[in-house]
Design a protein around this motif. Structure first.
Motif, PDB file in Angstrom:
ATOM      1  N   MET A  62       0.832  -1.200   0.000  1.00 13.77           N
ATOM      2  CA  MET A  62       0.000   0.000   0.000  1.00 13.77           C
ATOM      3  C   MET A  62       0.873   1.260   0.000  1.00 13.77           C
ATOM      4  SD  MET A  62      -2.981   1.285  -0.147  1.00 13.77           S
ATOM      5  CE  MET A  62      -4.000  -0.153   0.159  1.00 13.77           C
ATOM      6  N   ASN A  63       1.954   1.239   0.786  1.00 20.56           N
ATOM      7  CA  ASN A  63       2.836   2.410   0.827  1.00 20.56           C
ATOM      8  C   ASN A  63       3.516   2.636  -0.521  1.00 20.56           C
ATOM      9  OD1 ASN A  63       2.255   2.924   3.527  1.00 20.56           O
ATOM     10  ND2 ASN A  63       3.895   1.612   4.260  1.00 20.56           N
ATOM     11  N   PHE A  64       3.936   1.558  -1.181  1.00 18.39           N
ATOM     12  CA  PHE A  64       4.556   1.700  -2.503  1.00 18.39           C
ATOM     13  C   PHE A  64       3.548   2.257  -3.513  1.00 18.39           C
ATOM     14  CE2 PHE A  64       7.626  -1.606  -0.969  1.00 18.39           C
ATOM     15  CZ  PHE A  64       8.746  -0.800  -1.063  1.00 18.39           C
ATOM     16  N   TRP A  65       2.290   1.846  -3.388  1.00 12.77           N
ATOM     17  CA  TRP A  65       1.259   2.340  -4.301  1.00 12.77           C
ATOM     18  C   TRP A  65       1.070   3.844  -4.127  1.00 12.77           C
ATOM     19  CZ3 TRP A  65      -1.510   1.949  -8.468  1.00 12.77           C
ATOM     20  CH2 TRP A  65      -2.720   2.628  -8.587  1.00 12.77           C
ATOM     21  N   VAL A  66       1.034   4.309  -2.880  1.00 10.89           N
ATOM     22  CA  VAL A  66       0.860   5.736  -2.613  1.00 10.89           C
ATOM     23  C   VAL A  66       2.041   6.528  -3.147  1.00 10.89           C
ATOM     24  CG1 VAL A  66       0.686   7.466  -0.786  1.00 10.89           C
ATOM     25  CG2 VAL A  66      -0.627   5.360  -0.622  1.00 10.89           C
ATOM     26  N   VAL A  67       3.247   6.012  -2.938  1.00 12.98           N
ATOM     27  CA  VAL A  67       4.437   6.702  -3.443  1.00 12.98           C
ATOM     28  C   VAL A  67       4.397   6.792  -4.963  1.00 12.98           C
ATOM     29  CG1 VAL A  67       6.949   6.547  -3.673  1.00 12.98           C
ATOM     30  CG2 VAL A  67       5.877   6.116  -1.463  1.00 12.98           C
ATOM     31  N   GLY A  68       3.986   5.708  -5.613  1.00 13.72           N
ATOM     32  CA  GLY A  68       3.885   5.734  -7.071  1.00 13.72           C
ATOM     33  C   GLY A  68       2.871   6.735  -7.574  1.00 13.72           C
ATOM     34  N   VAL A  69       1.741   6.833  -6.880  1.00 17.71           N
ATOM     35  CA  VAL A  69       0.720   7.808  -7.265  1.00 17.71           C
ATOM     36  C   VAL A  69       1.260   9.229  -7.148  1.00 17.71           C
ATOM     37  CG1 VAL A  69      -1.479   8.809  -6.548  1.00 17.71           C
ATOM     38  CG2 VAL A  69      -1.258   6.337  -6.775  1.00 17.71           C
ATOM     39  N   LEU A  70       1.933   9.522  -6.037  1.00 18.99           N
ATOM     40  CA  LEU A  70       2.475  10.873  -5.840  1.00 18.99           C
ATOM     41  C   LEU A  70       3.582  11.185  -6.840  1.00 18.99           C
ATOM     42  CD1 LEU A  70       2.564  11.074  -1.930  1.00 18.99           C
ATOM     43  CD2 LEU A  70       0.939  12.149  -3.487  1.00 18.99           C
TER      44      LEU A  70
ATOM     45  N   LEU B  39      -4.083  17.356  -2.564  1.00 16.15           N
ATOM     46  CA  LEU B  39      -4.673  17.751  -1.277  1.00 16.15           C
ATOM     47  C   LEU B  39      -5.448  16.589  -0.651  1.00 16.15           C
ATOM     48  CD1 LEU B  39      -5.556  19.852   0.869  1.00 16.15           C
ATOM     49  CD2 LEU B  39      -7.448  20.463  -0.671  1.00 16.15           C
ATOM     50  N   LYS B  40      -6.256  15.908  -1.446  1.00  8.09           N
ATOM     51  CA  LYS B  40      -7.077  14.819  -0.911  1.00  8.09           C
ATOM     52  C   LYS B  40      -6.224  13.637  -0.475  1.00  8.09           C
ATOM     53  CE  LYS B  40     -11.070  16.120  -3.731  1.00  8.09           C
ATOM     54  NZ  LYS B  40     -11.934  15.789  -4.883  1.00  8.09           N
ATOM     55  N   ILE B  41      -5.256  13.252  -1.309  1.00 11.23           N
ATOM     56  CA  ILE B  41      -4.390  12.135  -0.951  1.00 11.23           C
ATOM     57  C   ILE B  41      -3.585  12.464   0.297  1.00 11.23           C
ATOM     58  CG2 ILE B  41      -2.423  10.746  -1.709  1.00 11.23           C
ATOM     59  CD1 ILE B  41      -3.479  11.048  -4.580  1.00 11.23           C
ATOM     60  N   GLY B  42      -3.014  13.667   0.343  1.00 11.33           N
ATOM     61  CA  GLY B  42      -2.231  14.067   1.510  1.00 11.33           C
ATOM     62  C   GLY B  42      -3.061  14.120   2.783  1.00 11.33           C
ATOM     63  N   THR B  43      -4.294  14.626   2.679  1.00 15.85           N
ATOM     64  CA  THR B  43      -5.169  14.700   3.848  1.00 15.85           C
ATOM     65  C   THR B  43      -5.508  13.319   4.373  1.00 15.85           C
ATOM     66  OG1 THR B  43      -6.140  16.772   3.045  1.00 15.85           O
ATOM     67  CG2 THR B  43      -7.372  15.565   4.705  1.00 15.85           C
ATOM     68  N   PHE B  44      -5.829  12.403   3.479  1.00 17.75           N
ATOM     69  CA  PHE B  44      -6.171  11.048   3.921  1.00 17.75           C
ATOM     70  C   PHE B  44      -4.961  10.307   4.474  1.00 17.75           C
ATOM     71  CE2 PHE B  44     -10.272  11.715   2.474  1.00 17.75           C
ATOM     72  CZ  PHE B  44     -11.062  10.586   2.597  1.00 17.75           C
TER      73      PHE B  44
END
Length: 359
Positions: free
Chosen positions: A1-9, A48-53
């Protein structure tokens, strides 16, 4: 999950940077620049939304568990309460599906022509780059886009950024409606139990149970406001700016064709629907809270055998205002949507006056 978030950003942040550079390049043409501003704002909305969540992940997990437990407890109580809880569900999922369908359709309208061109070229045994990139049209980068296999990489990059913007908007905007639905349905079920107590239930016990659940719902409301307050405020301001830019472009009657008209109308519909759904959900929560207070007021609590502490809590709760969600300086309700439409008109006349002075 963390790798997925990093890839999205890693995709969305460069995509936002390219969008800002495209705004700078097209600064001499106000109509085109405002289109680029809309792309940049959508990218920053996703960030903004990704960072807030991400920042509130632990609190969101606790909030979700608490709200879900309270909702399921009322849902499994009896058939009448289940009917009341599920009565507003069709409206909620219809809004979510409609919003998502329009957003995905617009994303496909931008990205599919390039992929169709590639497919046609492959059918003819040709590796073609004779197509325009969906968003930048080859401009906006800090380098010249080469017409070789790297051109396809730029296509994937822009499609990825556009897809992340759309998926993030669909998911986070829709989950707000789902949370409010759970919140409001739980309070409706408690209101029904107070106004229609079963013969086997003692009213004082029902009232104590509902008051205890109400106390557990208050931190959930605070968490919902903490997370979505900045997001709603961001959308109020930016959507007003984008809509007035669309109106300005339509009034200029320049470069009018079916595609541009379709894109403008679809984009305006998305922004209006996005703002309307936030306002409607806020009103739904406030009305459910007000109905719960009325359920207590018109119930049998004055004649019930409640102790002094419970009676004091009831009186204090009834003296308070209904539950609301605040977006900094504005309540999230239908009045907010009305003010949003008025603000959009004001921004349009300001933009028109600036354009007239420039001419």
């Amino acid at each position: 999950m963390n790798f997925w978030v990093v890839g999205v950003l890693l995709v969305i942040i460069p995509y936002a940077t390219v969008s800002l550079n495209l705004c700078y390049i097209t600064r001499h043409n106000l109509a085109i620049m405002m289109k680029c501003v809309g792309i940049a704002i959508s990218s920053f909305s996703a960030i903004l939304k990704i960072g807030t969540f991400l920042h509130n992940r632990a609190s969101l997990i606790n909030y979700h568990r608490t709200l879900n437990d309270l909702f399921e407890e009322e849902l499994l109580r009896n058939e009448k309460i289940r009917t009341i809880i599920l009565s507003s569900l069709p409206t909620v999922y219809t809004l979510a599906y409609t919003y998502s369908a329009i957003l995905i359709a617009m994303m496909l309208a931008f990205s599919m022509p390039a992929y169709l061109s590639i497919i046609v070229g492959l059918c003819r045994s040709q590796s073609t780059t004779n197509y325009s990139l969906p968003i930048t049209r080859g401009h906006g980068y800090f380098w010249t886009v080469p017409r070789n296999y790297l051109y396809h990489f730029h296509l994937l990059f822009e499609t990825g950024g556009l897809s992340i913007n759309s998926i993030t908007a669909c998911g986070i905007d829709s989950i707000f409606g789902f949370y409010v639905y759970q919140f409001a349905s739980t309070m409706r079920a408690m209101t029904f139990r107070l106004t229609n107590p079963l013969p086997t239930e003692k009213f004082s016990d029902v009232l104590r149970s509902c008051m205890a659940k109400h106390q557990r719902l208050l931190p959930c409301r605070d968490m919902l406001e903490h997370i979505y307050g900045p997001i709603v405020f961001w959308h109020i301001v930016t959507n007003a700016v984008l809509l007035c830019a669309l109106i300005y472009e339509a009034m200029s009657f320049s470069d009018f064709n079916i595609f541009n008209i379709g894109v403008s109308v679809t984009y305006a519909t998305i922004k209006l629907l996005q703002t309307f759904t936030y306002a409607w959900y806020g009103t739904l929560l406030t009305n459910a809270s007000e109905d719960f207070r009325k359920g207590i007021y018109f119930g049998e609590w004055p004649n019930s055998d409640l102790n002094h502490h419970v009676r004091t809590n009831i009186i204090l709760m009834m003296m308070q205002k209904p539950m609301t969600i605040n977006a900094f300086f504005s309540l999230v309700d239908m009045n907010m949507f009305t003010n949003f439409v008025n603000t959009t008109g004001s921004y349009f006349f300001l933009l028109q006056s600036i354009s007239d002075k420039g001419e």
